[in-house]
Design an enzyme around this catalytic site. Sequence first.
Site, PDB file in Angstrom:
ATOM      1  N   PHE A  13      -4.913  -2.025  -0.643  1.00 52.04           N
ATOM      2  CA  PHE A  13      -5.130  -2.947   0.430  1.00 52.04           C
ATOM      3  C   PHE A  13      -5.921  -4.216   0.178  1.00 52.04           C
ATOM      4  O   PHE A  13      -5.791  -5.403   0.435  1.00 52.04           O
ATOM      5  CB  PHE A  13      -5.590  -2.102   1.723  1.00 52.04           C
ATOM      6  CG  PHE A  13      -4.564  -1.326   2.457  1.00 52.04           C
ATOM      7  CD1 PHE A  13      -3.621  -2.092   3.253  1.00 52.04           C
ATOM      8  CD2 PHE A  13      -4.618  -0.220   2.280  1.00 52.04           C
ATOM      9  CE1 PHE A  13      -2.678  -1.145   3.795  1.00 52.04           C
ATOM     10  CE2 PHE A  13      -3.405   0.696   2.850  1.00 52.04           C
ATOM     11  CZ  PHE A  13      -2.472   0.158   3.842  1.00 52.04           C
ATOM     12  N   GLY A  14      -7.239  -3.651  -0.828  1.00 51.52           N
ATOM     13  CA  GLY A  14      -8.328  -4.731  -0.861  1.00 51.52           C
ATOM     14  C   GLY A  14      -7.636  -5.744  -2.104  1.00 51.52           C
ATOM     15  O   GLY A  14      -7.674  -7.033  -1.541  1.00 51.52           O
ATOM     16  N   GLU A 169      -3.112  14.633  11.113  1.00 53.39           N
ATOM     17  CA  GLU A 169      -1.786  14.200  11.057  1.00 53.39           C
ATOM     18  C   GLU A 169      -0.932  15.142  10.157  1.00 53.39           C
ATOM     19  O   GLU A 169       0.173  15.468  10.620  1.00 53.39           O
ATOM     20  CB  GLU A 169      -1.765  12.806  10.421  1.00 53.39           C
ATOM     21  CG  GLU A 169      -2.499  11.803  11.323  1.00 53.39           C
ATOM     22  CD  GLU A 169      -2.715  10.409  10.742  1.00 53.39           C
ATOM     23  OE1 GLU A 169      -2.932   9.744  11.517  1.00 53.39           O
ATOM     24  OE2 GLU A 169      -2.447  10.211   9.467  1.00 53.39           O
ATOM     25  N   ASP A 298     -12.509   0.935  -0.776  1.00 53.66           N
ATOM     26  CA  ASP A 298     -13.106   2.376  -0.870  1.00 53.66           C
ATOM     27  C   ASP A 298     -14.068   2.350  -2.074  1.00 53.66           C
ATOM     28  O   ASP A 298     -15.158   3.455  -2.088  1.00 53.66           O
ATOM     29  CB  ASP A 298     -11.892   3.221  -1.244  1.00 53.66           C
ATOM     30  CG  ASP A 298     -11.312   3.449   0.193  1.00 53.66           C
ATOM     31  OD1 ASP A 298     -11.554   2.922   1.092  1.00 53.66           O
ATOM     32  OD2 ASP A 298     -10.308   4.449   0.208  1.00 53.66           O
ATOM     33  N   ALA A 314      -8.499   0.883   5.682  1.00 51.74           N
ATOM     34  CA  ALA A 314      -7.713  -0.244   5.285  1.00 51.74           C
ATOM     35  C   ALA A 314      -8.184  -1.450   5.648  1.00 51.74           C
ATOM     36  O   ALA A 314      -8.164  -2.624   5.155  1.00 51.74           O
ATOM     37  CB  ALA A 314      -6.234   0.037   5.591  1.00 51.74           C
TER      38      ALA A 314
HETATM   39  C1  LIG Z   1      -3.319  10.015   3.164  1.00 53.19           C
HETATM   40  C2  LIG Z   1      -4.208   8.683   3.693  1.00 53.19           C
HETATM   41  C3  LIG Z   1      -4.216   8.296   5.046  1.00 53.19           C
HETATM   42  C4  LIG Z   1      -5.046   7.241   5.190  1.00 53.19           C
HETATM   43  N1  LIG Z   1      -4.745   6.833   6.566  1.00 53.19           N
HETATM   44  C5  LIG Z   1      -5.639   5.539   7.012  1.00 53.19           C
HETATM   45  C6  LIG Z   1      -5.377   5.155   8.258  1.00 53.19           C
HETATM   46  O1  LIG Z   1      -4.500   5.662   9.157  1.00 53.19           O
HETATM   47  N2  LIG Z   1      -5.985   3.853   8.480  1.00 53.19           N
HETATM   48  C7  LIG Z   1      -6.875   3.182   7.783  1.00 53.19           C
HETATM   49  O2  LIG Z   1      -7.296   2.239   8.108  1.00 53.19           O
HETATM   50  N3  LIG Z   1      -6.713   3.759   6.605  1.00 53.19           N
HETATM   51  C8  LIG Z   1      -6.452   4.934   6.182  1.00 53.19           C
HETATM   52  N4  LIG Z   1      -6.398   5.421   4.870  1.00 53.19           N
HETATM   53  C9  LIG Z   1      -7.466   4.856   3.785  1.00 53.19           C
HETATM   54  C10 LIG Z   1      -7.191   3.629   3.171  1.00 53.19           C
HETATM   55  O3  LIG Z   1      -5.707   3.823   2.664  1.00 53.19           O
HETATM   56  C11 LIG Z   1      -7.983   3.100   2.264  1.00 53.19           C
HETATM   57  O4  LIG Z   1      -9.052   2.932   3.057  1.00 53.19           O
HETATM   58  C12 LIG Z   1      -7.555   1.790   1.410  1.00 53.19           C
HETATM   59  O5  LIG Z   1      -6.290   2.161   1.002  1.00 53.19           O
HETATM   60  C13 LIG Z   1      -8.430   1.489   0.525  1.00 53.19           C
HETATM   61  O6  LIG Z   1      -8.202   0.355  -0.003  1.00 53.19           O
HETATM   62  P1  LIG Z   1      -8.612  -0.061  -1.468  1.00 53.19           P
HETATM   63  O7  LIG Z   1      -7.922  -1.335  -1.935  1.00 53.19           O
HETATM   64  O8  LIG Z   1     -10.069  -0.046  -1.608  1.00 53.19           O
HETATM   65  O9  LIG Z   1      -7.725   1.088  -2.417  1.00 53.19           O
HETATM   66  P2  LIG Z   1      -6.384   1.540  -2.426  1.00 53.19           P
HETATM   67  O10 LIG Z   1      -5.368   0.770  -1.299  1.00 53.19           O
HETATM   68  O11 LIG Z   1      -6.445   3.029  -2.447  1.00 53.19           O
HETATM   69  O12 LIG Z   1      -5.794   0.944  -3.632  1.00 53.19           O
HETATM   70  C14 LIG Z   1      -6.256   1.122  -4.999  1.00 53.19           C
HETATM   71  C15 LIG Z   1      -5.590   0.693  -6.071  1.00 53.19           C
HETATM   72  O13 LIG Z   1      -6.080   0.517  -7.443  1.00 53.19           O
HETATM   73  C16 LIG Z   1      -5.036   1.047  -8.315  1.00 53.19           C
HETATM   74  N5  LIG Z   1      -6.007   1.883  -9.368  1.00 53.19           N
HETATM   75  C17 LIG Z   1      -6.791   2.587  -9.013  1.00 53.19           C
HETATM   76  N6  LIG Z   1      -7.446   3.139 -10.408  1.00 53.19           N
HETATM   77  C18 LIG Z   1      -6.877   2.140 -11.203  1.00 53.19           C
HETATM   78  C19 LIG Z   1      -7.097   1.771 -12.756  1.00 53.19           C
HETATM   79  N7  LIG Z   1      -7.957   2.668 -13.440  1.00 53.19           N
HETATM   80  N8  LIG Z   1      -6.261   0.901 -13.241  1.00 53.19           N
HETATM   81  C20 LIG Z   1      -5.478   0.121 -12.626  1.00 53.19           C
HETATM   82  N9  LIG Z   1      -5.309   0.556 -11.333  1.00 53.19           N
HETATM   83  C21 LIG Z   1      -6.078   1.179 -10.644  1.00 53.19           C
HETATM   84  C22 LIG Z   1      -4.267   1.928  -7.440  1.00 53.19           C
HETATM   85  O14 LIG Z   1      -2.865   2.195  -8.253  1.00 53.19           O
HETATM   86  C23 LIG Z   1      -4.148   1.299  -6.070  1.00 53.19           C
HETATM   87  O15 LIG Z   1      -2.888   0.608  -6.126  1.00 53.19           O
HETATM   88  C24 LIG Z   1      -5.803   6.493   4.364  1.00 53.19           C
HETATM   89  C25 LIG Z   1      -5.811   7.103   3.309  1.00 53.19           C
HETATM   90  C26 LIG Z   1      -5.081   8.196   2.786  1.00 53.19           C
HETATM   91  C27 LIG Z   1      -5.293   8.496   1.315  1.00 53.19           C
END
Ligand SMILES: Cc1cc2nc3c(=O)[nH]c(=O)nc-3n(C[C@H](O)[C@H](O)[C@H](O)COP(=O)(O)OP(=O)(O)OC[C@H]3O[C@@H](n4cnc5c(N)ncnc54)[C@H](O)[C@@H]3O)c2cc1C
Length: 434
Positions: A13-14, A169, A298, A314
Amino acid sequence: MTTPRVVIVGAGFGGLSAAKALGRSAFDVTVIDQHNYHLFQPLLYQVATAGLSPADIASPIRAILGGSKNTRMVLARVSAIDTAGRAVIAEGQRYPYDFLILATGAQHAYFGHGEWAAFAPGLKTIDDATYIRRRILLAFEKAETEPDPAERARLLNFVIVGGGPTGVEMAGAIAELANRALAADFRSIDPRCARIILVEAAPRVLTPFEPSLSDAAKKSLEQLGVEVRLGEAVTALDAEGVSIGAQRIESRTVIWAAGVMASPAGEWLGVETDRAGRVKVAPDLSVPGHPEVFVIGDTALAPGSDGKPLPGVAPVAKQQGYYVARLLAARQKGESTAPFHYRDFGSLATIGRSRAVVQMGALRLTGFLAWVLWSVAHIYFLIGFRNRAVVVLNWLWNYLTFQRGTRLITGMEGARIADMPMPIDEKEAMRRAS
Ligand SMILES: Cc1cc2nc3c(=O)[nH]c(=O)nc-3n(C[C@H](O)[C@H](O)[C@H](O)COP(=O)(O)OP(=O)(O)OC[C@H]3O[C@@H](n4cnc5c(N)ncnc54)[C@H](O)[C@@H]3O)c2cc1C
């Protein structure tokens, strides 16, 4: 003058919101992810409980960013960052940057009990979801032919550890799977006899919500037949169940929804993190001492307006991604930007096929209306018209027929059901725990 290079690690998402916002900017953008798809994690539990297919909630990153000619995508797993040399290191290659955005999300945490991962998978990736789906469906299949009543009961007990949105859920969806979709499918067992037990250490479920909504969620779960055990922490976990202090719940299917740990970005940077591994960022989301490096989503520890850490959801990650993209554009023009400010539009969680809880500003909703709002919000935020259309059709179908069309047991590679070990092997457990 050369075009400044922005490297974004993570297309969740970020990272994706930053990449999209930088799509038509005067930067040379490289997005690195270990997967070739962006995953809509909020609907992952529906894949795990046979409501949706993986492709319904994931989109290829190349397709999403294809229109941004200044952006390239690299499929690789990042393992280190050379902050002095300003390069990201992934699978033996160096990716130089002028600006770096780290958005690598979070992973499961087993509170110092990494060995529990072998018995209680968490839900974070598509592989996790299809694995959990296999475990749930196989438990019913095995129970159908199991002669020993004690083992049959163990197979039909499902324990979910953690009463946050994912746990709630999952529990609601498994209850509906057992009570509706599978109810008439078996001859020796009655799937409606399955016990679904949700264990939460806190005194209520959905702690980020107001107590009245937590109570409503608990009531809805209980109406679906879920046993909700509050104020009780799991003290032991193995292939045959969980212990809660002196009490034992026998179960072959335990699902972990209790804790998360930030990605190891803090270790890569060698900077200060909190106990959950989140990098402490400055008000502009840069890393103290490294104004060219930003950590979002996150993996970041950023305080909200009340001084408390922003939640791992998200909208926080998306708003932070857009913010850093705008900040970089402003910096190029020599302009200054205000510190990051999170706009909280509220929280939603669903319980089964027609109930939810909603907390938005002064608005509090429960029941069917809340579920309609939850559905609309999730469809709206899904990426891609195809995904939206397919999910709407699937939900409509599931809603009208009580069916769950993706009840497929996959990934067994020809193994017979009797040969299928219920706990995952050591190697797989280490992968999940690491
Ligand atoms: C089961 C579940 C349900 C959820 N439900 C909700 C909800 O209903 N509402 C809500 O707001 N939030 C929800 N969340 C939380 C939300 O999904 C996260 O807060 C959000 O995805 C965080 O975004 P991010 O960009 O920090 O990380 P992410 O979206 O997790 O993206 C991280 C990315 O980094 C990549 N990555 C990680 N490590 C590496 C590496 N070493 N090398 C290359 N790529 C890498 C991964 O492949 C991924 O694509 C839920 C989470 C989960 C697990």
